[in-house]
Write an enzyme that holds these catalytic residues in place. Structure first.
Site, PDB file in Angstrom:
ATOM      1  N   GLY A  18       0.821  -1.202   0.000  1.00  0.00           N
ATOM      2  CA  GLY A  18       0.000   0.000   0.000  1.00  0.00           C
ATOM      3  C   GLY A  18       0.850   1.246   0.000  1.00  0.00           C
ATOM      4  O   GLY A  18       2.015   1.195   0.413  1.00  0.00           O
TER       5      GLY A  18
ATOM      6  N   PRO B 216       2.441   4.925   1.029  1.00  0.00           N
ATOM      7  CA  PRO B 216       2.911   5.392   2.332  1.00  0.00           C
ATOM      8  C   PRO B 216       1.766   5.975   3.159  1.00  0.00           C
ATOM      9  O   PRO B 216       0.857   6.598   2.608  1.00  0.00           O
ATOM     10  CB  PRO B 216       3.907   6.503   1.985  1.00  0.00           C
ATOM     11  CG  PRO B 216       4.274   6.298   0.563  1.00  0.00           C
ATOM     12  CD  PRO B 216       3.153   5.578  -0.085  1.00  0.00           C
ATOM     13  N   GLY B 217       1.807   5.720   4.450  1.00  0.00           N
ATOM     14  CA  GLY B 217       0.829   6.339   5.350  1.00  0.00           C
ATOM     15  C   GLY B 217      -0.535   5.684   5.369  1.00  0.00           C
ATOM     16  O   GLY B 217      -1.470   6.221   5.946  1.00  0.00           O
TER      17      GLY B 217
ATOM     18  N   GLU C 187      -7.872  33.116 -12.139  1.00  0.00           N
ATOM     19  CA  GLU C 187      -8.661  32.165 -11.337  1.00  0.00           C
ATOM     20  C   GLU C 187     -10.131  32.187 -11.753  1.00  0.00           C
ATOM     21  O   GLU C 187     -10.787  31.150 -11.784  1.00  0.00           O
ATOM     22  CB  GLU C 187      -8.533  32.479  -9.840  1.00  0.00           C
ATOM     23  CG  GLU C 187      -7.127  32.323  -9.271  1.00  0.00           C
ATOM     24  CD  GLU C 187      -6.485  30.973  -9.588  1.00  0.00           C
ATOM     25  OE1 GLU C 187      -7.200  29.952  -9.636  1.00  0.00           O
ATOM     26  OE2 GLU C 187      -5.255  30.961  -9.807  1.00  0.00           O
TER      27      GLU C 187
ATOM     28  N   HIS D 207     -10.590  29.862 -14.671  1.00  0.00           N
ATOM     29  CA  HIS D 207     -10.743  28.459 -14.253  1.00  0.00           C
ATOM     30  C   HIS D 207     -12.158  28.217 -13.749  1.00  0.00           C
ATOM     31  O   HIS D 207     -12.825  27.259 -14.136  1.00  0.00           O
ATOM     32  CB  HIS D 207      -9.793  28.134 -13.092  1.00  0.00           C
ATOM     33  CG  HIS D 207      -8.337  28.018 -13.466  1.00  0.00           C
ATOM     34  ND1 HIS D 207      -7.901  27.251 -14.506  1.00  0.00           N
ATOM     35  CD2 HIS D 207      -7.229  28.561 -12.888  1.00  0.00           C
ATOM     36  CE1 HIS D 207      -6.566  27.323 -14.572  1.00  0.00           C
ATOM     37  NE2 HIS D 207      -6.138  28.117 -13.596  1.00  0.00           N
TER      38      HIS D 207
HETATM   39  P1  ADP Z   1       2.671   3.032   6.582  1.00  0.00           P
HETATM   40  O1  ADP Z   1       3.408   2.057   7.419  1.00  0.00           O
HETATM   41  O2  ADP Z   1       1.669   2.390   5.665  1.00  0.00           O
HETATM   42  O3  ADP Z   1       3.513   4.039   5.868  1.00  0.00           O
HETATM   43  P2  ADP Z   1       1.801   4.012   9.127  1.00  0.00           P
HETATM   44  O4  ADP Z   1       1.248   2.793   9.730  1.00  0.00           O
HETATM   45  O5  ADP Z   1       3.177   4.402   9.526  1.00  0.00           O
HETATM   46  O6  ADP Z   1       1.740   3.899   7.539  1.00  0.00           O
HETATM   47  O7  ADP Z   1       0.787   5.201   9.355  1.00  0.00           O
HETATM   48  C1  ADP Z   1       1.184   6.407   9.956  1.00  0.00           C
HETATM   49  C2  ADP Z   1       0.123   6.902  10.889  1.00  0.00           C
HETATM   50  O8  ADP Z   1      -1.065   7.239  10.169  1.00  0.00           O
HETATM   51  C3  ADP Z   1      -0.322   5.864  11.894  1.00  0.00           C
HETATM   52  O9  ADP Z   1       0.490   5.886  13.014  1.00  0.00           O
HETATM   53  C4  ADP Z   1      -1.734   6.316  12.220  1.00  0.00           C
HETATM   54  O10 ADP Z   1      -1.750   7.286  13.204  1.00  0.00           O
HETATM   55  C5  ADP Z   1      -2.206   6.924  10.925  1.00  0.00           C
HETATM   56  N1  ADP Z   1      -3.032   5.956  10.188  1.00  0.00           N
HETATM   57  C6  ADP Z   1      -2.742   5.378   8.998  1.00  0.00           C
HETATM   58  N2  ADP Z   1      -3.727   4.550   8.608  1.00  0.00           N
HETATM   59  C7  ADP Z   1      -4.659   4.577   9.574  1.00  0.00           C
HETATM   60  C8  ADP Z   1      -5.910   3.915   9.774  1.00  0.00           C
HETATM   61  N3  ADP Z   1      -6.395   3.038   8.878  1.00  0.00           N
HETATM   62  N4  ADP Z   1      -6.594   4.186  10.899  1.00  0.00           N
HETATM   63  C9  ADP Z   1      -6.112   5.055  11.811  1.00  0.00           C
HETATM   64  N5  ADP Z   1      -4.952   5.686  11.688  1.00  0.00           N
HETATM   65  C10 ADP Z   1      -4.214   5.477  10.593  1.00  0.00           C
HETATM   66 ZN    ZN Z   2      -4.148  28.400 -13.113  1.00  0.00          ZN
END
Ligand code: ADP
Ligand code: ZN
Length: 460
Positions: free
Chosen positions: A59, A61-62, A281, A284
């Site tokens: 997946g 990042p984040g 703007e 647009h």
């Molecule tokens: P990855 O490992 O996929 O890069 P992380 O697990 O490090 O992502 O996610 C970073 C932060 O984002 C987590 O610590 C959490 O606080 C938040 N987060 C990400 N996905 C979720 C989710 N599904 N539910 C709640 N918090 C999330």
């Molecule tokens: Zn523009």
């Protein structure tokens, strides 16, 4: 070197549970069995069942891969060992493999346990690509991981979770049966999931009555879980700075704008520049309002933010996964609307249209060369190396089409953009009164929300 080798792996005992992971229902369902197994391995073992040793979490990042892995450990109440693939890149040959050996030995000692390998792609890339340094080291480290997994005994309940946002570059050897043969995908969250994630991250925040998390979820398309967490925090910081007792919807809106558009910039534009930006703007916005296949307007502003001098924002009502030709065409029209308005009013264009043109051109290129949306080129997807420039595998591949085709693609892009530009110019000319009205309203108020835009347009 000696020290890094001797560094002991310490297990974490995460107190995170699946309640902390919002959305991702499919992934949670798929992982239930693994949690159950970690809790009571003998129940499965006495039935002769073998559980997967490795799970690959894929997946962007984040999206909560690390969070999910910790939640598994938390739910099953087992120790959590973690390591990141990128740690191995700078190491001397042999050190990475030794570390892997130590890590697995420690985890086996404390089994049942979880090993989490973040960024597995940085060691688990297809072998033999020869791109980048630390090649041998990577190979040895990867081999060590595979050997360890192959060597698990039935009674050693260690589950290896590996995370990546580049499943496309992984060595197929990783995915063989008995290795990372389970795959869990964590997608960018949909609207419902975004709302749920916002709920999780506002649990400890005193919210004002006007906070509507569902509405906020609509306005945060493309936000990952980490972005949403950041949004909640930014909103709380803002409320704190203003000495408020509660976090209100305005705080969330401002925090969102700051994340999406960049911070508001100090110093204001000259009157001339302001006029140019206001018409740009408005161009647009007006094209967006006039054409049938566009996303609804959200707001227009001539307050400089981040790198932009002004912003016209649209919010799609739902996420679009499959878009039609008519939508793409109108979208390009909206992108070209800013520049066309400048040309109409001032008889010349400015550098402010650079990123509009870049985006419009990139979209037109994909329409013509990837999505078969051009009559002359026909239903062919022409591949170019550039899409995969980070993949060792494709780095030296020439485009799979001829120079003749390349020229045709370029010609058709120019033609498509030219056609749309003409349509846009005509529309603006025809509705010049509306354009003037929008620009004047913007100069007076700096920011117009959806309602104000509609009201201004309705008057003229
Ligand atoms: P990855 O490992 O996929 O890069 P992380 O697990 O490090 O992502 O996610 C970073 C932060 O984002 C987590 O610590 C959490 O606080 C938040 N987060 C990400 N996905 C979720 C989710 N599904 N539910 C709640 N918090 C999330
Ligand atoms: Zn523009």
């Amino acid at each position: 070197m000696a020290r890094s080798k001797a560094r002991r792996f310490e297990a974490e005992r995460p107190d995170i549970t699946m309640d902390d992971v919002a959305g991702s229902d499919h992934a949670k369902e798929d992982l239930k069995e693994i949690i159950d197994y970690l809790k009571a391995p003998s129940r499965y073992q006495s039935l002769g069942a073998s559980i997967p040793k490795g799970v690959l979490m894929m997946g962007p990042p984040g999206t909560g891969k690390t969070l999910m892995a910790k939640a598994i450990a938390g739910e099953a109440n087992v120790p959590f060992f973690s390591i990141s693939g990128s740690e191995f890149i700078e190491m001397f040959v042999g050190v990475g493999a030794a570390r892997v050996r130590d890590l697995f030995a420690k985890a086996k000692e404390e089994a049942p346990a979880i090993i989490f390998i973040d960024e597995i792609d940085s060691i688990g890339r297809s072998r033999g690509t020869g791109v980048g340094g630390g090649h041998d080291e990577r190979e040895q480290t990867l081999n060590q991981i595979l050997n360890e997994m192959d060597g698990f005994e039935k009674h050693q309940t260690v589950i290896v979770l590996a995370a990546t946002n580049r499943p496309d570059v992984l060595d197929p050897a990783l995915m063989r049966p008995g290795r990372f043969d389970r795959k869990i995908t964590l997608d960018q969250p949909h609207k419902k999931a975004r709302e749920a994630i916002l709920r999780v991250h506002t649990r400890r925040i005193p919210l004002a009555d006007n906070v509507d998390l569902s509405k906020l979820a609509t306005r945060t398309i493309g936000f990952s879980g980490a972005d949403l967490e950041n949004l909640a925090n930014e909103a709380a910081l803002l409320a704190g700075r203003q000495r408020n007792q509660q976090v209100s919807m305005e705080h969330f809106d401002n925090a969102r704008d700051k994340i999406v558009l960049g911070a508001e910039r100090e110093g204001s534009l000259s009157e001339t520049d302001k006029r140019v930006v206001a018409y740009h703007e408005s161009g647009h916005a007006l094209i967006s309002a006039l054409l049938p296949n566009t996303d609804p307007l959200d707001k227009v502003t001539i307050l400089p933010r981040g790198r932009a001098l002004g912003v016209t924002e649209q919010t799609p009502e739902e996420e679009r996964y499959n878009v039609r030709y008519s939508y793409l065409r109108d979208r390009i029209a909206v992108m070209l609307g800013g520049r066309a308005a400048e040309r109409l009013i001032f008889n010349e264009t400015s550098t402010g249209a650079e990123s509009d043109l870049e985006q419009a051109t990139a979209l037109a290129r994909r329409m013509v060369s990837r999505w078969g949306m051009n009559k002359r080129l026909g239903p062919v997807a022409f591949r170019r190396g550039e899409d995969h420039v980070f993949l060792g595998r494709e780095i030296n591949q020439p485009p799979d089409f001829s120079e003749h085709t390349a020229r045709m693609i370029d010609e058709e892009i120019v033609r498509l953009l030219g056609e749309i530009d003409e349509q846009v110019a005509n529309l603006l000319q025809e509705h010049r009164a509306k354009l003037e009205a929008l620009a004047q309203a913007l100069l007076a108020h700096e920011t117009l929300d959806a309602e104000a835009i509609q009201a201004t347009l309705a008057k003229h």
